[in-house]
Design an enzyme around this catalytic site. Structure first.
Site, PDB file in Angstrom:
ATOM      1  N   ARG A  69       0.761 -19.816  18.071  1.00  0.00           N
ATOM      2  CA  ARG A  69      -0.313 -20.544  18.767  1.00  0.00           C
ATOM      3  C   ARG A  69      -0.305 -20.282  20.273  1.00  0.00           C
ATOM      4  O   ARG A  69      -1.344 -20.365  20.927  1.00  0.00           O
ATOM      5  CB  ARG A  69      -0.171 -22.046  18.501  1.00  0.00           C
ATOM      6  CG  ARG A  69      -0.394 -22.388  17.042  1.00  0.00           C
ATOM      7  CD  ARG A  69      -0.034 -23.820  16.757  1.00  0.00           C
ATOM      8  NE  ARG A  69      -1.016 -24.741  17.310  1.00  0.00           N
ATOM      9  CZ  ARG A  69      -0.962 -26.061  17.131  1.00  0.00           C
ATOM     10  NH1 ARG A  69       0.011 -26.595  16.430  1.00  0.00           N
ATOM     11  NH2 ARG A  69      -1.881 -26.835  17.650  1.00  0.00           N
ATOM     12  N   GLU A  70       0.876 -19.969  20.821  1.00  0.00           N
ATOM     13  CA  GLU A  70       0.970 -19.730  22.264  1.00  0.00           C
ATOM     14  C   GLU A  70       0.244 -18.442  22.673  1.00  0.00           C
ATOM     15  O   GLU A  70      -0.016 -18.221  23.855  1.00  0.00           O
ATOM     16  CB  GLU A  70       2.435 -19.669  22.713  1.00  0.00           C
ATOM     17  CG  GLU A  70       3.313 -20.806  22.206  1.00  0.00           C
ATOM     18  CD  GLU A  70       2.830 -22.186  22.639  1.00  0.00           C
ATOM     19  OE1 GLU A  70       1.938 -22.274  23.522  1.00  0.00           O
ATOM     20  OE2 GLU A  70       3.323 -23.185  22.072  1.00  0.00           O
ATOM     21  N   ASN A  71      -0.092 -17.589  21.693  1.00  0.00           N
ATOM     22  CA  ASN A  71      -0.771 -16.340  22.032  1.00  0.00           C
ATOM     23  C   ASN A  71      -2.158 -16.576  22.628  1.00  0.00           C
ATOM     24  O   ASN A  71      -2.755 -15.673  23.211  1.00  0.00           O
ATOM     25  CB  ASN A  71      -0.879 -15.443  20.790  1.00  0.00           C
ATOM     26  CG  ASN A  71       0.491 -15.046  20.268  1.00  0.00           C
ATOM     27  OD1 ASN A  71       1.467 -15.050  21.027  1.00  0.00           O
ATOM     28  ND2 ASN A  71       0.587 -14.732  18.992  1.00  0.00           N
TER      29      ASN A  71
ATOM     30  N   SER B 221       1.242  -7.429  11.482  1.00  0.00           N
ATOM     31  CA  SER B 221       1.649  -7.557  12.886  1.00  0.00           C
ATOM     32  C   SER B 221       0.913  -8.671  13.622  1.00  0.00           C
ATOM     33  O   SER B 221       0.872  -8.680  14.849  1.00  0.00           O
ATOM     34  CB  SER B 221       1.436  -6.236  13.615  1.00  0.00           C
ATOM     35  OG  SER B 221       2.158  -5.209  12.976  1.00  0.00           O
TER      36      SER B 221
ATOM     37  N   TYR C 111      -1.684  -3.672  -6.951  1.00  0.00           N
ATOM     38  CA  TYR C 111      -1.457  -4.380  -5.689  1.00  0.00           C
ATOM     39  C   TYR C 111      -2.758  -4.411  -4.862  1.00  0.00           C
ATOM     40  O   TYR C 111      -3.470  -3.406  -4.773  1.00  0.00           O
ATOM     41  CB  TYR C 111      -0.333  -3.700  -4.876  1.00  0.00           C
ATOM     42  CG  TYR C 111      -0.291  -4.193  -3.459  1.00  0.00           C
ATOM     43  CD1 TYR C 111       0.194  -5.474  -3.186  1.00  0.00           C
ATOM     44  CD2 TYR C 111      -0.798  -3.436  -2.410  1.00  0.00           C
ATOM     45  CE1 TYR C 111       0.170  -5.963  -1.883  1.00  0.00           C
ATOM     46  CE2 TYR C 111      -0.813  -3.918  -1.110  1.00  0.00           C
ATOM     47  CZ  TYR C 111      -0.324  -5.188  -0.849  1.00  0.00           C
ATOM     48  OH  TYR C 111      -0.351  -5.674   0.424  1.00  0.00           O
TER      49      TYR C 111
ATOM     50  N   ARG D 117       0.844  -1.192   0.000  1.00  0.00           N
ATOM     51  CA  ARG D 117       0.000   0.000   0.000  1.00  0.00           C
ATOM     52  C   ARG D 117       0.879   1.241   0.000  1.00  0.00           C
ATOM     53  O   ARG D 117       1.926   1.277   0.635  1.00  0.00           O
ATOM     54  CB  ARG D 117      -0.894   0.037   1.240  1.00  0.00           C
ATOM     55  CG  ARG D 117      -2.163  -0.761   1.117  1.00  0.00           C
ATOM     56  CD  ARG D 117      -3.056  -0.559   2.318  1.00  0.00           C
ATOM     57  NE  ARG D 117      -2.479  -1.133   3.513  1.00  0.00           N
ATOM     58  CZ  ARG D 117      -1.817  -0.470   4.439  1.00  0.00           C
ATOM     59  NH1 ARG D 117      -1.655   0.843   4.334  1.00  0.00           N
ATOM     60  NH2 ARG D 117      -1.328  -1.072   5.480  1.00  0.00           N
TER      61      ARG D 117
END
Ligand code: GDP
Ligand code: PGA
Ligand code: MN
Ligand code: MN
EC number: 4.1.1.32
Length: 611
Positions: free
Chosen positions: A519-521, A266, A211, A74
């Protein structure tokens, strides 16, 4: 010249306002043909794109595309929000008068689609029947077949969405003209690219890019910028760059819904596609609702805060996606899924694809492999270790391909929201998670989100900057009004959502991530839901409630006690420094509600008292 009437008649497009709009732009852009699109045209378009070499085969029912090498992200600098009211200018929306921008864009677009087909793509940015359906209809006109194929994956596309409108004139007019990509002066003083949302006329005019983030107008330009403006102008809803997920505890049968904003690239897509860590057994289940946009409103009847994902697909970052980090994403682009890959590495002989982090090392036998620009890896100069795939390379797939997509993802009423989280790439200061119970403090926390910018936007990678609610690139009205609108909408809810700030990206002195992430989040989110349910109480700090080590589920987790201490600690001195920066940051926002300033002063005083 295109025979517009014949094309519209043949497609059965009856809405007179849409017909007039198509006629106007077909004439102005000089397109040779007009073609009305429905989702069922996908297979034919794919074959045409393959025959024309616009797409390359990447395995059964999978496609590979390359964008022009200067057109891979962007462009925030070239993005403008225009209206007829100068008071709509904010700190971040690059406001310009529509009286200046409309003629300028018309001059860029005039004749620019000569010899090309203008595709008419009617779409809906909502599940049909949604209470916000009135804001969801649009018609993208584009001269790019690849853009059409992306739109079919990312939005609900079909002619009925605009023929049957309650108010036939109420649709977003979204015009995309690619332009002569090799001669647009990218990044020079004569940059010819303009990405303009004329918000008070619900018209989007994008010139000079193919894009995704610049060209799929249903997604960011309508779904975020226009919708945020509409939500404010109508007073009815919020549109945010949010993921949306559900967590079910199978033991208790409870289900929680969490939405939240992290800046582009992020971790939103990864979080929403997260499967519960193996170490926690199969007690928890995560439902995917959305990974980039949520619209939020309060239901008049039950007084609850609801959220829904207006999109129909996923436009995900490829880098570091693998069986360990995100198996769900890999399966969403399995053979037969119809997925489109953009700007990754490609082997035309074997039709294989690769990106950095897909496997620990690139394919050993480089024969036939080409990097994202199409250059042979085997011909690279000695010592050239530039990435094979562009850092912002992407995959595009429909929601129904996502393995953990919620069974009710298509249901119009949305889901009740229990918590709103903010986060980003912050290498120090921000702990793993801190929860906030007060509305003004939660909104203040979102407004002061500071993080490292990423490769999802041109030219800002790694730069530390404030990114209010992760909406900096999508802000379409002034920040003071934005804060007031947040306080108003969320304040209408009979039960406030819990707020939290999360950070998966704190680093050690050696640059490594302290928290294993991915995955631990789920673990800090489970703690947040326990806090909501009153099952844990955490530790109160001046900037929110943080989990004690005992409260956080650490079963089977690979982290050292020192690193754990660091990410569960508030560095008071560093925070006091941050507060000074926030003074300056918030001062740029005109008309910021007094509640936000009060929250700021309260946090500041608490930090001083706690030092
Ligand atoms: P989005 O653009 O906000 O949806 O972000 P994505 O989920 O696509 O992730 C962007 C990049 O960050 C990808 O390269 C991911 O592999 C990486 N990423 C996502 N989550 C984590 C995490 O928890 N820890 C680390 N270290 N990287 C992550
Ligand atoms: P992202 O989506 O947030 O997943 O990177 C695209 C974008 O915001 O440009
Ligand atoms: Mn995004
Ligand atoms: Mn994403």
């Amino acid at each position: 010249m295109a025979d517009v009437e014949a094309a519209l008649d043949q497609a059965g497009l009856t809405n007179p306002h849409v017909r007039e709009y198509v006629r106007y732009w077909a004439d102005l852009t000089g397109a040779e043909r007009v073609e009305v699109i429905s989702a069922s045209d996908d297979a034919r378009l794919a074959q045409e794109a393959l025959d024309a070499g616009e797409l390359l085969p990447a395995g059964e029912g999978l496609y590979y595309s390359r964008s022009y090498h200067k057109d891979t992200a962007r462009s925030e600098e070239r993005t403008i929000v225009a209206t007829s009211n100068p008071e709509d200018a904010g700190a971040y929306n690059n406001w310009r008068p529509s009286s200046e921008m409309k003629p300028l864009l018309e001059s860029k677009m005039r004749g620019a689609s000569a010899g090309k087909t203008m595709y008419v793509v009617p779409y809906l940015m909502a599940p049909p029947g949604s209470p916000l359906e009135a804001y969801a209809a649009g018609v993208e006109l584009t001269d790019s077949r690849t853009v059409v194929m992306h739109m079919i994956r990312m939005a609900r596309v079909g002619i009925d969405y605009i023929n049957d409108l309650a108010d036939p004139n109420s649709f977003v007019r979204a015009v995309h003209v690619t332009g002569d990509l090799e001669n647009l002066g990218h990044g020079t003083a004569d940059d010819a690219r303009y990405f303009v949302t004329v918000a008070d006329e619900r018209t989007i005019l994008h010139f000079g890019s193919s894009y995704g983030g610049n060209a799929l107008l249903g997604k960011i330009a309508h779904g975020l910028r226009q919708a945020a403006y509409d939500g404010w102008a109508s007073g009815a809803f919020l549109s945010e760059q949010f993921m949306l997920l559900g967590i079910t505890d199978k033991e208790t049968g409870k289900k929680y819904h969490i939405c939240g904003g992290f800046p582009s690239a992020s971790g939103k897509t990864n979080l929403a596609m997260t499967l519960a860590p193996d170490a926690l057994g199969d007690r928890y289940y995560v439902d995917f609702y959305g990974d980039d946009i949520a619209w939020l409103w309060v239901d008049e009847n039950d007084g609850k805060l609801y959220g829904m994902n207006p999109e129909f697909g996923v436009f995900g970052v490829a880098k570091d996606t693998n069986e360990a980090t995100n198996p769900g994403a890999l399966h969403s682009v399995d053979a037969g899924s119809g997925a489109i890959f953009t700007n990754i590495a490609y082997n035309p002989k074997t039709q294989e694809v690769w990106w950095e982090g897909k496997t620990p090392n690139p394919p050993e036998d480089v024969t036939g492999w080409e990097d994202w620009k199409g250059e042979l890896i085997s011909e690279r100069a000695e010592g050239d270790d530039s990435p094979w795939a562009h850092p912002n390379s992407r995959f595009t797939t429909t929601l129904s391909n996502v393995p953990n997509v919620a069974p009710d993802f298509n249901s119009p009423q949305g889901v009740p929201i229990d918590a709103i989280i903010f986060g980003g790439r912050t290498r120090d200061r921000e702990p793993l998670i801190r929860a906030i119970t007060d509305l003004a403090e939660g909104v203040y926390d979102g407004l002061t989100l500071g993080a490292e910018a990423t490769f999802a936007a041109e030219g800002v990678d790694g730069q530390l900057r404030y990114d209010p609610m992760s909406m900096r690139p999508f802000m379409s009205y002034p920040e003071g009004s934005y804060a007031a609108h947040w306080l108003k909408i969320i304040g209408q809810a009979k039960e406030l959502p819990l707020f939290a700030h999360v950070n998966w990206f704190q680093r050690g002195d050696d640059g490594r991530f302290l928290w294993p992430g991915y995955r631990e989040n789920l673990r800090p989110l489970l703690w947040l839901m326990q806090l909501k349910a009153g099952e844990v109480s955490g530790r109160q700090t001046p900037v929110g409630i943080i989990p004690t080590k005992e409260e956080l589920n650490l079963e089977g987790l690979d982290i050292s006690p020192e690193d754990l201490d660091t990410i569960l600690t508030i560095d008071n001195a560093r925070w006091q420094q941050e507060i000074e920066h926030r003074d300056v940051h918030l001062s740029a926002f005109h008309g910021l509600p007094e509640e936000i300033w009060e929250a700021h002063r309260r946090v500041k005083a608490d930090l001083e008292a706690d030092a």
